[in-house]
Design an enzyme around this catalytic site. Structure first.
Site, PDB file in Angstrom:
ATOM      1  N   GLY A  52       0.831  -1.206   0.000  1.00  0.00           N
ATOM      2  CA  GLY A  52       0.000   0.000   0.000  1.00  0.00           C
ATOM      3  C   GLY A  52       0.856   1.242   0.000  1.00  0.00           C
ATOM      4  O   GLY A  52       1.566   1.524   0.968  1.00  0.00           O
ATOM      5  N   ALA A  53       0.794   1.997  -1.096  1.00  0.00           N
ATOM      6  CA  ALA A  53       1.635   3.187  -1.253  1.00  0.00           C
ATOM      7  C   ALA A  53       0.801   4.454  -1.142  1.00  0.00           C
ATOM      8  O   ALA A  53       0.969   5.389  -1.930  1.00  0.00           O
ATOM      9  CB  ALA A  53       2.355   3.150  -2.601  1.00  0.00           C
ATOM     10  N   ALA A  97      -8.969   6.958  19.966  1.00  0.00           N
ATOM     11  CA  ALA A  97      -8.269   8.236  19.842  1.00  0.00           C
ATOM     12  C   ALA A  97      -8.969   9.142  18.837  1.00  0.00           C
ATOM     13  O   ALA A  97      -9.220  10.323  19.104  1.00  0.00           O
ATOM     14  CB  ALA A  97      -6.814   7.997  19.431  1.00  0.00           C
ATOM     15  N   VAL A 148     -16.487  24.384   9.749  1.00  0.00           N
ATOM     16  CA  VAL A 148     -17.632  23.805   9.052  1.00  0.00           C
ATOM     17  C   VAL A 148     -17.744  22.307   9.289  1.00  0.00           C
ATOM     18  O   VAL A 148     -18.622  21.658   8.729  1.00  0.00           O
ATOM     19  CB  VAL A 148     -17.553  24.072   7.536  1.00  0.00           C
ATOM     20  CG1 VAL A 148     -17.839  25.522   7.241  1.00  0.00           C
ATOM     21  CG2 VAL A 148     -16.212  23.651   6.964  1.00  0.00           C
ATOM     22  N   GLY A 163     -13.347  16.540   8.584  1.00  0.00           N
ATOM     23  CA  GLY A 163     -13.340  15.704   7.384  1.00  0.00           C
ATOM     24  C   GLY A 163     -12.207  14.709   7.485  1.00  0.00           C
ATOM     25  O   GLY A 163     -11.919  14.188   8.557  1.00  0.00           O
ATOM     26  N   CYS A 188     -10.198   9.574   8.372  1.00  0.00           N
ATOM     27  CA  CYS A 188     -10.248   8.751   9.583  1.00  0.00           C
ATOM     28  C   CYS A 188     -11.395   9.075  10.524  1.00  0.00           C
ATOM     29  O   CYS A 188     -12.058   8.161  11.017  1.00  0.00           O
ATOM     30  CB  CYS A 188      -8.928   8.880  10.351  1.00  0.00           C
ATOM     31  SG  CYS A 188      -7.546   8.035   9.549  1.00  0.00           S
ATOM     32  N   PHE A 200      -9.643  18.816   2.881  1.00  0.00           N
ATOM     33  CA  PHE A 200     -10.309  18.835   4.178  1.00  0.00           C
ATOM     34  C   PHE A 200      -9.534  19.639   5.206  1.00  0.00           C
ATOM     35  O   PHE A 200     -10.078  20.012   6.244  1.00  0.00           O
ATOM     36  CB  PHE A 200     -10.590  17.411   4.675  1.00  0.00           C
ATOM     37  CG  PHE A 200      -9.406  16.704   5.281  1.00  0.00           C
ATOM     38  CD1 PHE A 200      -9.172  16.767   6.645  1.00  0.00           C
ATOM     39  CD2 PHE A 200      -8.544  15.950   4.492  1.00  0.00           C
ATOM     40  CE1 PHE A 200      -8.094  16.106   7.218  1.00  0.00           C
ATOM     41  CE2 PHE A 200      -7.480  15.281   5.051  1.00  0.00           C
ATOM     42  CZ  PHE A 200      -7.244  15.361   6.413  1.00  0.00           C
TER      43      PHE A 200
END
Length: 495
Positions: free
Chosen positions: A11-12, A223, A270, A273, A276, A338
């Site tokens: 996963g890059a 967290a 607002v 985002g 996570c 975001f």
């Protein structure tokens, strides 16, 4: 003691690329190979134009790429060669089936586990680096156990990332903590020690925390849930400030000086985002429901609902101030990422939601962001929603601008959705002259607070989050947005 000399990261993306680049820089004796099925992404990692923007990342990659840091699409060879394998693939929220909209979809994690089991031999340490639900490591172990070979053994660790986009490199080099979870067996403890030895190249020992696997997995979700909760809490107070005359910035400062509370993540805006917060809180909600804890699930669901409310409230305020209609009105939307210092939208940027609300009302949006690519903006806004009934509405209503002044020309309003520093430095006199009148600014990030007097002297009507700004046009047409100050309009001052 297990010695790790070769690392493979599957996963890059935003986690795997920066994390393994820093490991390679800090551990020059370890060969680090980052692999991905996306050939274009790997080509970008091997070029001078990296696939993600992160301050300081280019310098880290340049210092060790081709020396002990490699990017490749040859996944099988990298896995076979590695002593330790990071799994850093995407874990999106399920879009259908049981847990739709809340549960994490682990299909990519499962595919990685099966591939590792299929091509591996000898002893391998496999590390969850993706955000996963609690007990996901157990699922990986079951796949490994069901594919056992006489010459193969695995240890599975949890090593969640705690990176904030925009500060990922400094977060990696100076972490608050590194969390490693593993089995409490002798073999599990040796695997934990092997990963700890890697981080000890640059992280103080007292910042490396070891737990069992499930505590590590839950700590990541908890967290992010706690941080999201703080943002939703201050955003709920911002609504109260707007109708009482209080200033949410002053309130946040006052409560933030209490050492029991602290000042971080008390910035009203607002809404949160990123990739996570929303995903992890929803994952936590689903976990609680699945474990028959409905009261706990409802508590965390409210964090998401306040976030949605904040976005809708801000959008309604824009529509109300623009005389209760934005149909065919040009609105300049400044910022689509975001947060600042990243080109990521993660399909959860508040800009996406605000854009959709305005598009539902027929607004013509001219969007500018210094780092988000045009193709990404169009893709994010083209995702199907319940309100979509016009397949051509994005091409009809959305224009991507390469310059903020171009975006604002002949606009009825400016909406600031990302706190890019450059938006404080714009020539607002020039912008005002080119806009339709009355000209509105809606500051969704509270970055123009120090400019309110100047902007009003120029002639702008200023609206911001968590504060009532005295306006020259005291007009509000909707009861569900904050009432504008009812004082008579002041005399316009020309600069």
């Amino acid at each position: 003691m297990v010695q790790v000399k070769r690392i493979c990261c599957i996963g890059a993306g935003y986690v795997g690329g920066p994390t393994c680049s820093v490991i390679a820089q800090m551990c020059p004796e370890i060969k680090v190979t980052v692999v991905d099925v996306n050939e274009e992404r790997i080509k970008a990692w091997n070029s001078d134009s990296l696939p993600i923007f992160e301050p300081g990342l280019q310098e880290v990659v340049d210092s060790c790429r081709g020396v002990n840091l490699f990017f490749s699409t040859d996944i099988n060879s990298a896995i076979k060669d590695a002593d330790l394998v990071f799994i850093s693939v995407n874990t999106p929220t399920k879009t259908f089936g049981i847990g739709k909209g809340r549960a994490a979809d682990l299909k990519y994690i499962e595919a990685c586990a099966r591939r590792i089991a299929d091509v591996s031999s000898g002893c391998k340490i496999v590390v969850e680096k993706s955000t996963v639900p609690v007990r996901a490591a157990e699922s990986i172990r079951r796949i490994f156990n069901a594919n056992t070979k006489s010459n193969l053994s695995f240890q599975v660790l949890s090593n969640p990332e705690f990176l904030a986009e925009g500060t990922a490199i400094s977060d990696l080099k100076n972490p608050d903590r590194v969390l490693i979870g593993g089995d409490e067996t002798p073999e599990g403890q040796r695997a934990i020690e092997a990963l700890r030895n890697i981080y000890e190249h640059w992280v103080p020992k007292n910042k490396i925390i070891t737990t069992n696997t499930w505590s590590s997995e839950l700590s990541k979700l908890a967290a992010n849930a706690f941080l999201a909760q703080r943002i939703s809490s201050i955003n709920s107070i911002s609504a109260l400030c707007e109708v009482t005359g209080a200033d949410v910035e002053e309130v946040a400062h006052a409560i933030g000086t209490d050492q029991r509370i602290g000042s971080r993540f008390l910035k009203a805006s607002v809404g949160f985002g990123g990739s996570c917060f929303q995903k992890d809180v929803l994952n936590l909600v689903y976990l609680c429901e699945a474990l028959n804890l409905p009261e706990v699930a409802r508590y965390w669901q409210q964090v998401i609902e306040i976030n949605d409310y904040q976005r809708q409230r801000f959008s309604s305020r824009i529509i109300g101030c623009l005389f209760n209609t934005v149909t065919d009105k040009k609105i300049a939307l400044l910022g689509f990422a975001f947060k600042k210092n990243t080109g990521d939208t993660s399909r959860e940027s508040s800009s996406i939601y605000i854009s959709r609300y305005l598009m539902d009302e027929g607004a013509r949006l001219h969007i500018y962001d210094p780092k988000v690519k045009k193709e990404q903006i169009i893709q994010d806004l083209s995702q199907p929603t319940a309100s979509d009934d016009d397949p051509n509405r994005v091409s009809r209503l959305v224009t991507i601008s390469s310059d903020p002044y171009e975006a604002c020309e002949n606009a009825h309003a400016i909406v600031i959705c990302t706190e890019w520093d450059m938006f404080r430095e714009l020539d607002y006199e020039r912008i005002y002259k080119a806009m339709l009148k009355p000209a509105f600014i809606f500051d969704g990030r509270r970055i123009l607070d120090s400019l309110h007097d100047q902007l009003q002297h120029i002639g702008f009507q200023v609206e911001t989050i968590g504060k009532r700004v005295s306006q020259r046009i005291p007009f509000t047409a909707s009861n569900d947005v904050s009432k504008a100050d009812q004082a008579p309009p002041s005399k316009k001052i020309k600069l």
